[in-house]
Write an enzyme that holds these catalytic residues in place. Sequence first.
Site, PDB file in Angstrom:
ATOM      1  N   ASP A  59       0.821  -1.228   0.000  1.00 32.18           N
ATOM      2  CA  ASP A  59       0.000   0.000   0.000  1.00 32.18           C
ATOM      3  C   ASP A  59       0.848   1.268   0.000  1.00 32.18           C
ATOM      4  O   ASP A  59       0.352   2.327  -0.346  1.00 32.18           O
ATOM      5  CB  ASP A  59      -1.050   0.008   1.127  1.00 32.18           C
ATOM      6  N   GLY A  64      -1.308  -4.364  19.249  1.00 30.08           N
ATOM      7  CA  GLY A  64       0.031  -4.720  18.779  1.00 30.08           C
ATOM      8  C   GLY A  64       0.079  -6.075  18.103  1.00 30.08           C
ATOM      9  O   GLY A  64       1.128  -6.702  18.029  1.00 30.08           O
ATOM     10  N   GLY A 123      -1.244  -6.596  14.913  1.00 30.82           N
ATOM     11  CA  GLY A 123      -1.343  -6.473  13.459  1.00 30.82           C
ATOM     12  C   GLY A 123      -2.766  -6.506  12.947  1.00 30.82           C
ATOM     13  O   GLY A 123      -3.000  -6.773  11.770  1.00 30.82           O
ATOM     14  N   LEU A 124      -3.751  -6.253  13.821  1.00 31.43           N
ATOM     15  CA  LEU A 124      -5.155  -6.267  13.394  1.00 31.43           C
ATOM     16  C   LEU A 124      -5.750  -4.859  13.385  1.00 31.43           C
ATOM     17  O   LEU A 124      -6.967  -4.671  13.429  1.00 31.43           O
ATOM     18  CB  LEU A 124      -5.980  -7.191  14.302  1.00 31.43           C
ATOM     19  N   SER A 163      -5.706  -2.294  15.610  1.00 33.68           N
ATOM     20  CA  SER A 163      -6.421  -1.771  16.782  1.00 33.68           C
ATOM     21  C   SER A 163      -6.332  -0.246  16.808  1.00 33.68           C
ATOM     22  O   SER A 163      -7.270   0.429  17.229  1.00 33.68           O
ATOM     23  CB  SER A 163      -5.849  -2.363  18.069  1.00 33.68           C
ATOM     24  N   GLU A 165      -2.387   9.736  11.748  1.00 27.39           N
ATOM     25  CA  GLU A 165      -1.468   8.686  12.209  1.00 27.39           C
ATOM     26  C   GLU A 165      -0.037   8.965  11.725  1.00 27.39           C
ATOM     27  O   GLU A 165       0.929   8.829  12.468  1.00 27.39           O
ATOM     28  CB  GLU A 165      -1.935   7.308  11.727  1.00 27.39           C
ATOM     29  N   ASP A 208      -5.256   0.274   6.401  1.00 29.66           N
ATOM     30  CA  ASP A 208      -5.932  -0.050   7.666  1.00 29.66           C
ATOM     31  C   ASP A 208      -7.153   0.844   7.888  1.00 29.66           C
ATOM     32  O   ASP A 208      -8.245   0.365   8.205  1.00 29.66           O
ATOM     33  CB  ASP A 208      -4.958   0.089   8.843  1.00 29.66           C
TER      34      ASP A 208
HETATM   35  C1  GLA Z   1       0.671  -2.001   8.459  1.00 30.03           C
HETATM   36  C2  GLA Z   1       0.413  -0.637   7.848  1.00 30.03           C
HETATM   37  C3  GLA Z   1      -0.334  -0.780   6.514  1.00 30.03           C
HETATM   38  C4  GLA Z   1       0.419  -1.749   5.594  1.00 30.03           C
HETATM   39  C5  GLA Z   1       0.735  -3.043   6.328  1.00 30.03           C
HETATM   40  C6  GLA Z   1       1.571  -3.970   5.502  1.00 30.03           C
HETATM   41  O1  GLA Z   1      -0.538  -2.614   8.803  1.00 30.03           O
HETATM   42  O2  GLA Z   1      -0.367   0.150   8.723  1.00 30.03           O
HETATM   43  O3  GLA Z   1      -0.481   0.479   5.927  1.00 30.03           O
HETATM   44  O4  GLA Z   1       1.578  -1.158   5.079  1.00 30.03           O
HETATM   45  O5  GLA Z   1       1.411  -2.793   7.555  1.00 30.03           O
HETATM   46  O6  GLA Z   1       0.868  -4.399   4.395  1.00 30.03           O
END
Ligand code: GLA
Length: 384
Positions: A24, A115, A117-118, A120, A153, A165
Amino acid sequence: MNTSSRIQSVISPGRVNLLGEHVDYNDGPVLPAAIDLSMTLTFEPLDDDIVELNAIDFNQRSSFRIRDISHKVDVSGEPLPHFALYPASIAWALKQAGYTVPGLRAVYTSNIPIGAGLSSSAAVEVGFARAFMALGGWDIGPMALVKLTKKGENEYVGVHSGIMDQFACLFGVENHALYLDTRDLSWEALPLPSDVAIIVADSNISRELAGSAYNERQQACARAVEELREFLPGISSLRDVSVKDFMKYAERLPRRIQRRARHVVEEIARVEKAVELLKAGNIEGFGDLMIAGHASLRDLYEVSLPELDALVEIAMEQPGCYGARLTGAGFGGCTVNLVQEGKSAAFIMALKAGYERRTGRQAKIYPCRAAQGAHLVSEPILKL
Ligand code: GLA
């Protein structure tokens, strides 16, 4: 307005990414889905320009004035605690965009593991964006709101993430994956088969997204573009480089840069292929691309960990598992698995047991559904 109708709530989901990892920030396409783990926020307007926060999960409160927002301080002039930076980033971004941000009192809690990777944090940002917008009565289009939360952010919190995200948290559609072209921001909701479960497995190793590894990957991609421009003068990002052209010039790149760029270029091609397969109902083929995507994140992009690899390997040995891969930035966090609905209970048990046997760690497993994006609920869900 009577008191109770002044109080509203927002439900703001986390997300998984099914495919299109670390693309992205290279203008590439992504395939996330909002999930039914979410942040719940209840709020009411304040007549003053004060934002009062009560973060139940941290057992912490903080209040700040909107006029002091750029100083990142609370009402007594102390630096804002870390948790408060996320809601504050939204007030800041709205103010930057010229809106008169209203004061509010908010209480919130989330069942999205932090923390892991979902997303939050995106759920909190998007949830507060919805709340401020409801009180301000502004008409901000959803994509503009996504850009605004991303700006908060990136520039206020200082995490240089891409747009995926916040997009997924806001645009989520029940039982659908979302295809987003991060270059032109066109998007499409793609139905997921009803007999396929999304199972998220948390390795229980928490990752630090703001850490240097994520930024290093972004820099490596920028460097690849610079170097490849010598041979492909028209390109402005790795999105512009086809797999065929990349292979032609790959040898000219330093080894590490070559691995990083190859992941991105091939991952972009995988997403395009995956969309076709999903539309054709070929979930086996889709799963194969997830597995290839994980191998690429492990070997070329080098953002996996032995624990995430173990989760993927164990998953793939189980009957009914179509695909498994790490989801999000990597360096810890979760894997996402697509599993035949009838086999998911046995899958969860086997994955838990296998992971503990191999790593001595406990995985937390979340069976999820693709969920609706952040939305207002006109009632107080939490007690203010
Ligand atoms: C994190 C970042 C996203 C993307 C992913 C990897 O979640 O917030 O923007 O770069 O890593 O795909």
